[in-house]
Design a protein around this motif. Structure first.
Motif, PDB file in Angstrom:
ATOM      1  N   GLN A  49       6.747  -6.818   0.482  1.00  0.00           N
ATOM      2  CA  GLN A  49       7.456  -6.644  -0.791  1.00  0.00           C
ATOM      3  C   GLN A  49       6.493  -6.761  -1.965  1.00  0.00           C
ATOM      4  O   GLN A  49       6.560  -5.982  -2.915  1.00  0.00           O
ATOM      5  N   GLU A  53       5.669  -3.882  -4.542  1.00  0.00           N
ATOM      6  CA  GLU A  53       5.803  -4.110  -5.995  1.00  0.00           C
ATOM      7  C   GLU A  53       4.488  -3.807  -6.704  1.00  0.00           C
ATOM      8  O   GLU A  53       4.465  -3.195  -7.770  1.00  0.00           O
ATOM      9  N   ARG A  56       4.193  -0.087  -6.853  1.00  0.00           N
ATOM     10  CA  ARG A  56       5.086   0.444  -7.905  1.00  0.00           C
ATOM     11  C   ARG A  56       4.471   0.206  -9.283  1.00  0.00           C
ATOM     12  O   ARG A  56       4.449   1.099 -10.128  1.00  0.00           O
ATOM     13  N   THR A  57       3.965  -0.999  -9.490  1.00  0.00           N
ATOM     14  CA  THR A  57       3.332  -1.326 -10.776  1.00  0.00           C
ATOM     15  C   THR A  57       2.119  -0.442 -11.011  1.00  0.00           C
ATOM     16  O   THR A  57       1.928   0.090 -12.110  1.00  0.00           O
TER      17      THR A  57
END
Length: 148
Positions: A49, A53, A56-57
């Motif tokens: 996760q 994340e 994605r960032t």
């Protein structure tokens, strides 16, 4: 036989206790292994996760950077177009200035020629007036009388 049976029973009971102890130890180890596996899975899930994340960032950051670069490129293109137009206008203004300077030069030459002509005409007129004054006599100008 009773001693032997008791020994066998004792041995069997002892073996049974050892077997139960081993089974308990095995179950405890399996339980610990299951807990460790579950913990490792939770950690792996959390790491996955966190990795997702972070990705994605990073993707958002890259999109933002790409947009800023696109906007900057548009601004640079617009500035270049303004500079091209300004350069064209400067070239046109320089050409117009050159034409106007040539026109001023020609008009100045014409004015100088006209001034020279006017001075020459004025000099000639002075010379004629001077010559007439020198050669003039009272008879040169008929008197106007009552007959006229």
């Amino acid at each position: 036989m009773s001693d032997r049976a008791n020994d066998d029973k004792g041995q069997t009971a002892s073996e049974d206790a050892e077997a139960w102890r081993c089974r308990g130890e095995g179950q405890r180890r399996r339980s610990e292994d299951q807990r460790d596996t579950a913990e490792a899975r939770r950690e792996a899930t959390a790491a996955g996760q966190a990795s997702a994340e972070a990705e994605r960032t990073a993707n958002e950051d890259q999109r933002r950077i790409d947009e800023e670069l696109r906007v900057t490129a548009e601004e640079v293109r617009a500035a270049a177009e303004i500079a091209r137009k300004a350069a064209s206008e400067a070239i046109a203004a320089r050409e117009e200035t050159r034409k106007l300077a040539e026109e001023v030069r020609q008009l100045t030459e014409q004015l100088r020629a006209r001034d020279a002509e006017e001075r020459a005409a004025a000099d000639e007129q002075r010379q004629i007036s001077e010559q007439m004054r020198r050669t003039a006599t009272p008879d040169s100008f008929p008197a106007r009388g009552l007959d006229d």
